[in-house]
Design a protein around this motif. Structure first.
Motif, short mmCIF file in Angstrom:
data_model
loop_
_atom_site.label_atom_id
_atom_site.label_comp_id
_atom_site.label_asym_id
_atom_site.label_seq_id
_atom_site.Cartn_x
_atom_site.Cartn_y
_atom_site.Cartn_z
N SER A 18 0.83 -1.20 0.00
CA SER A 18 0.00 0.00 0.00
C SER A 18 0.87 1.25 0.00
O SER A 18 1.44 1.62 1.03
CB SER A 18 -0.93 0.02 1.21
N ASP A 20 -0.19 4.32 -0.38
CA ASP A 20 -0.85 5.38 0.39
C ASP A 20 -0.54 5.27 1.88
O ASP A 20 -0.25 6.28 2.54
CB ASP A 20 -2.37 5.36 0.17
N GLU A 21 -0.60 4.06 2.44
CA GLU A 21 -0.30 3.88 3.86
C GLU A 21 1.15 4.22 4.17
O GLU A 21 1.46 4.85 5.17
CB GLU A 21 -0.61 2.45 4.30
N SER A 24 1.63 8.01 4.09
CA SER A 24 1.06 8.61 5.31
C SER A 24 1.99 8.41 6.50
O SER A 24 2.23 9.34 7.28
CB SER A 24 -0.30 8.00 5.63
N PHE A 25 2.54 7.21 6.65
CA PHE A 25 3.42 6.91 7.77
C PHE A 25 4.69 7.76 7.71
O PHE A 25 5.06 8.40 8.68
CB PHE A 25 3.78 5.42 7.76
N PHE A 113 -0.32 5.05 13.62
CA PHE A 113 -0.23 4.49 12.28
C PHE A 113 0.16 3.02 12.32
O PHE A 113 0.59 2.46 11.33
CB PHE A 113 0.77 5.29 11.44
N PRO A 136 4.66 0.49 8.74
CA PRO A 136 3.63 -0.04 7.85
C PRO A 136 4.09 -1.36 7.22
O PRO A 136 5.24 -1.49 6.81
CB PRO A 136 3.46 1.06 6.80
N GLU A 137 3.19 -2.32 7.19
CA GLU A 137 3.44 -3.62 6.58
C GLU A 137 4.62 -4.35 7.22
O GLU A 137 5.26 -5.19 6.60
CB GLU A 137 3.65 -3.48 5.08
#
Length: 151
Positions: A18, A20-21, A24-25, A113, A136-137
């Protein structure tokens, strides 16, 4: 023959599911989105060795303008391996580290987040406070806060 010299490090690359994620992070961390777009075609595959490819990328830059993070989402060919949850002692490129001003405040913001501490927030002598987080992820990210410099 004159030996060529290294001029700079342009960026570090991270592949995500992602975009987008991840944007953002890393924006919350303090980086700025420098640009976003598609890299596709046979020419790009000649560089990577993947053949014809389609990759959506976002280039993030640190506040000082010296360091960049290239975040990629492969559309074609599909992702073939996943190293995101490898421990810190795994072989290969594993993490990126950022210096922050207030590590506790940063951890608080990033936890919103989904960031989680890997181990503990520790102090190294009188120089740094350090920790690793999963962002993220599951990406492994190091955070460092430089303490007052002894005079």
């Amino acid at each position: 023959m004159t030996k060529s010299k290294l001029l700079r490090m342009d960026n570090m690359g991270i592949v995500v599911e992602s975009l987008d994620e991840a944007i953002s992070f890393f924006t919350e961390l303090g980086m700025k989105l420098e640009g976003r777009g598609m890299v596709e075609g046979e020419w790009a595959g000649r560089v990577t060795g993947l053949g014809n490819q389609r990759v959506e990328i976002a280039m993030m830059v640190t506040p000082d303008g010296h360091s960049r993070l290239e975040i990629s989402r492969f559309l074609d060919p599909p992702v073939v391996a996943d190293h995101r949850n490898a421990p810190v002692n795994a072989l290969g490129y594993l993490r990126v580290m950022f210096t922050v001003e207030n590590i506790e405040e940063t951890l608080g913001r990033l936890s919103k987040f989904g960031a989680q501490l890997v181990g503990e927030l520790v102090q190294y002598e009188t120089s740094y406070r350090l920790c690793y987080i999963r962002g993220p992820e599951g990406l492994l990210i190091g955070l460092a806060e430089q303490l007052a410099i002894d005079e």
